[in-house]
Design an enzyme around this catalytic site. Sequence first.
Site, mmCIF file in Angstrom:
data_model
loop_
_atom_site.group_PDB
_atom_site.id
_atom_site.type_symbol
_atom_site.label_atom_id
_atom_site.label_comp_id
_atom_site.label_asym_id
_atom_site.label_seq_id
_atom_site.Cartn_x
_atom_site.Cartn_y
_atom_site.Cartn_z
ATOM 1 N N VAL A 15 0.933 -1.062 -0.019
ATOM 2 C CA VAL A 15 0.043 -0.447 0.505
ATOM 3 C C VAL A 15 1.134 1.368 0.259
ATOM 4 O O VAL A 15 0.702 2.110 -1.108
ATOM 5 C CB VAL A 15 -1.105 0.184 1.088
ATOM 6 C CG1 VAL A 15 -1.601 1.556 0.784
ATOM 7 C CG2 VAL A 15 -1.958 -1.449 1.204
ATOM 8 N N GLU A 131 -10.170 5.671 5.833
ATOM 9 C CA GLU A 131 -10.846 5.074 4.555
ATOM 10 C C GLU A 131 -10.175 4.012 4.249
ATOM 11 O O GLU A 131 -11.671 2.984 3.736
ATOM 12 C CB GLU A 131 -11.130 5.885 3.690
ATOM 13 C CG GLU A 131 -11.778 5.834 2.296
ATOM 14 C CD GLU A 131 -13.104 5.195 2.664
ATOM 15 O OE1 GLU A 131 -13.589 6.871 2.148
ATOM 16 O OE2 GLU A 131 -13.642 4.623 2.489
ATOM 17 N N LYS A 207 -13.150 -4.140 10.558
ATOM 18 C CA LYS A 207 -13.869 -3.279 9.664
ATOM 19 C C LYS A 207 -15.452 -3.444 10.367
ATOM 20 O O LYS A 207 -15.963 -1.666 9.835
ATOM 21 C CB LYS A 207 -13.792 -3.998 8.482
ATOM 22 C CG LYS A 207 -12.291 -4.151 7.754
ATOM 23 C CD LYS A 207 -12.783 -4.672 6.533
ATOM 24 C CE LYS A 207 -11.147 -5.354 6.137
ATOM 25 N NZ LYS A 207 -10.900 -6.483 4.658
ATOM 26 N N GLY A 304 -5.390 -4.490 -2.264
ATOM 27 C CA GLY A 304 -4.565 -4.653 -3.605
ATOM 28 C C GLY A 304 -4.150 -3.058 -3.496
ATOM 29 O O GLY A 304 -4.449 -2.223 -2.907
HETATM 30 N N1 HSE Z 1 -6.467 -9.893 3.967
HETATM 31 C C1 HSE Z 1 -8.227 -9.002 3.545
HETATM 32 C C2 HSE Z 1 -8.808 -9.297 2.867
HETATM 33 C C3 HSE Z 1 -7.872 -7.423 2.835
HETATM 34 O O1 HSE Z 1 -8.845 -10.830 2.232
HETATM 35 O O2 HSE Z 1 -10.046 -8.748 2.391
HETATM 36 C C4 HSE Z 1 -7.272 -6.616 4.537
HETATM 37 O O3 HSE Z 1 -7.853 -6.424 4.841
#
Ligand code: HSE
Length: 428
Positions: A15, A131, A207, A304
């Site tokens: 990132v 974000e 999340k 990604g």
């Molecule tokens: N490992 C997570 C996923 C991405 O597979 O969506 C990072 O939070």
Amino acid sequence: MSEPLRLGVAGLGTVGVGVVKIIQQKANLLAERSGRPIEITAVSARSRDKDRGVPLDAYGWEDDPAALARRDDIDVFVELVGGDDGPAKQAIEAALAAGKDVVTANKALLAHHGQRLAELAEDAGHVIRFEAAVAGGIPVIKALTEGLAGNDVERVLGVMNGTCNYILTRMENAGLSYEDAFAEADGLGYLEADPTLDVGGIDAGHKLALLAAIAFGTQPDFDAVELEGIGSITIEDIRQAADMGYRIKLLGVAQLTGRGLEQRMSPCLVPAISPLGQLEGGTNMVVLEGDHAGQIVLRGAGAGQGPTASAVMSDVIDIARGTRLSTFGQPARGLRKARPARAAVPAPYYLRMELVDKPGALAKIAAQLGEAGISIDRMRQYGHEATTAPVLIVTHRTTRAALDEAIRGFETTGVLASTPVAIRIEEV
Ligand code: HSE
């Protein structure tokens, strides 16, 4: 044009390098949109010598992210180190103490310490934006904090871990076992260093806790998220759910109920024809339901380099433009402490079990459901394999407590040939 906004970027993994690329490749666009140039002053990472495929010579270097955070020549500390404690937390605290704004992609840190860090930032007049922490490139934090600010949010739900969605869709589409689909995801580099973060639902639970705080004006409380991973889902569950018109997803659901705040991250059935049911591969989908806006469906890449760096940049540009938002959409000291409610909202359930071939076996199971006050919506029995037969039942709405009572009752009937599997059906 105004003075440049000067960034210190800590963490030069996938990132971090993505952020460097955007800033190097789109300098003019970023300056036009922000009304001022956006520049990197200095960076920090574990190894200085590694070739990361982007030129870094023009930037200062700090081995210690906290030293970067304290530098006089940065305005914004961009934390892309990760981890719910340790260097990332220390560096963010150092940045806030030194008067910097913070942009982070760190869901684990904010899910555990977000309340305290938000208070620390806001007391000192600084912002923390995140974000990139939720659903990668999907601008879901902005959608909730800004786009739906005039709504009472009724429910937030979604698929927020691409790796789990990849594993579940490969099991269904290629007929792979859980173990084989997991190995495939591992081979593609999808899994976190600690895979239980993905398949145990922890990453997605972080999340969900952040979205719930914004949606319901409550303090982020990851410990109150009911977590169940995908490790016990079998190919039979997937096939037989499909037979009844459903797909299994690792689904996060947050809603305020009369009994408190319900936050669940667990395998659920959703109608195969729903947008969530049609979500394939490593993609994310977040569904937001507002009392005035109705249902909003956001779909996109949840991980990604490009998508996550894009989300980081949206926060950086906000700060460059002078947009100053509270971390969780309202002043942190006004966020309420929600009472956790576990599985409070009734739902239909899917039940799968093997029954022995005896007269009245099905009737005994149906009687137990009736005694627990549960009504059957649909039922299917498959042909007997030797002396047992798989039975699927879809109930009308009921509570998890009533269902557990019925399942305890099943065990007294003497007709069960397997442990019953019960999966909630989320109405979407
Ligand atoms: N490992 C997570 C996923 C991405 O597979 O969506 C990072 O939070």
